[in-house]
Every structure is written in structure tokens, then in C-alpha cells.
Design a protein around this motif. Structure first.
Motif, PDB file in Angstrom:
ATOM      1  N   SER A  63      59.388 161.272  55.151  1.00  0.00           N
ATOM      2  CA  SER A  63      60.413 162.303  55.014  1.00  0.00           C
ATOM      3  C   SER A  63      59.889 163.495  54.227  1.00  0.00           C
ATOM      4  CB  SER A  63      61.680 161.754  54.348  1.00  0.00           C
ATOM      5  OG  SER A  63      61.432 161.345  53.036  1.00  0.00           O
ATOM      6  N   GLY A  64      60.456 164.641  54.504  1.00  0.00           N
ATOM      7  CA  GLY A  64      60.178 165.849  53.732  1.00  0.00           C
ATOM      8  C   GLY A  64      59.171 166.822  54.289  1.00  0.00           C
ATOM      9  N   SER A  65      58.426 166.434  55.320  1.00  0.00           N
ATOM     10  CA  SER A  65      57.427 167.348  55.880  1.00  0.00           C
ATOM     11  C   SER A  65      57.071 166.910  57.299  1.00  0.00           C
ATOM     12  CB  SER A  65      56.161 167.346  55.019  1.00  0.00           C
ATOM     13  OG  SER A  65      55.559 166.061  55.043  1.00  0.00           O
ATOM     14  N   ILE A  66      56.293 167.742  57.955  1.00  0.00           N
ATOM     15  CA  ILE A  66      55.786 167.371  59.276  1.00  0.00           C
ATOM     16  C   ILE A  66      54.654 166.379  59.054  1.00  0.00           C
ATOM     17  CG2 ILE A  66      54.678 168.195  61.382  1.00  0.00           C
ATOM     18  CD1 ILE A  66      55.953 170.968  60.768  1.00  0.00           C
ATOM     19  N   PRO A  67      54.772 165.170  59.622  1.00  0.00           N
ATOM     20  CA  PRO A  67      53.724 164.167  59.398  1.00  0.00           C
ATOM     21  C   PRO A  67      52.403 164.568  60.052  1.00  0.00           C
ATOM     22  CG  PRO A  67      55.320 163.377  61.003  1.00  0.00           C
ATOM     23  CD  PRO A  67      55.838 164.678  60.482  1.00  0.00           C
ATOM     24  N   ASP A  68      51.301 164.116  59.465  1.00  0.00           N
ATOM     25  CA  ASP A  68      49.999 164.441  60.048  1.00  0.00           C
ATOM     26  C   ASP A  68      49.660 163.476  61.189  1.00  0.00           C
ATOM     27  OD1 ASP A  68      48.791 162.082  58.980  1.00  0.00           O
ATOM     28  OD2 ASP A  68      48.248 163.135  57.159  1.00  0.00           O
ATOM     29  N   ARG A  69      48.671 163.857  61.942  1.00  0.00           N
ATOM     30  CA  ARG A  69      48.289 163.108  63.140  1.00  0.00           C
ATOM     31  C   ARG A  69      47.924 161.650  62.823  1.00  0.00           C
ATOM     32  NH1 ARG A  69      46.866 164.355  68.263  1.00  0.00           N
ATOM     33  NH2 ARG A  69      45.666 162.761  69.326  1.00  0.00           N
TER      34      ARG A  69
END
Length: 78
Positions: A63-69
Motif C-alpha cells: 500500500s501507499g505507492s506503485i509497486p515495483d516490477r
């Protein structure tokens, strides 16, 4: 098939998260169902304080950000 819910208000980060998860799942040839949940009451039921939040089979994994690949790949593969 994994059920992935992206919780958020429909902001740019939420939309990008959905697009990124869908794209990576397609690249890996993994069948997923991505559900966009924007209802604030439903989001509150999950106890999420910051969005976007990602739930895999109703378990909050981010939660809280765009997850990385790398994170997305590990969720899809495991």
C-alpha cells in the motif's frame, strides 16, 4: 487464477498500478483477475490508510505507492 484487488480512489497511481500488474501478468502468461475497488467504505473495511493498496486473494501485500516490477512478479509467481 489469482484475484488481485487494487484499492484506491481512481487516482493516477491507482490506474498505473492496475496497468502495471495487468501488463506483467500478461508478459508472464499468468491468468489473473484484476478488480478496481474505489468505494471508500469498502477500502476502509480492509483497514487501508494509504492507496493504492494491492490485495492478493484478500491479503494486503502492498500500500501507499506503485509497486515495483520485482514485487509484482513475486506476487504473481508465488
Amino acid at each position: 487464477m489469482k484475484e488481485i484487488k487494487v484499492l484506491g480512489t481512481g487516482c493516477t497511481k491507482c490506474i498505473k498500478t492496475i496497468e502495471k500488474i495487468s501488463k506483467i501478468a500478461k508478459e508472464l502468461n499468468i491468468n489473473v483477475q484484476v478488480i478496481k475497488e474505489t468505494d471508500p467504505e469498502v477500502i476502509m473495511e480492509y483497514g487501508v490508510m494509504t492507496t493504492p493498496a494491492v490485495l492478493i486473494n484478500d491479503v494486503n501485500v502492498h500500500s501507499g505507492s506503485i509497486p515495483d516490477r520485482d514485487a509484482i512478479q513475486s506476487w504473481l509467481i508465488n
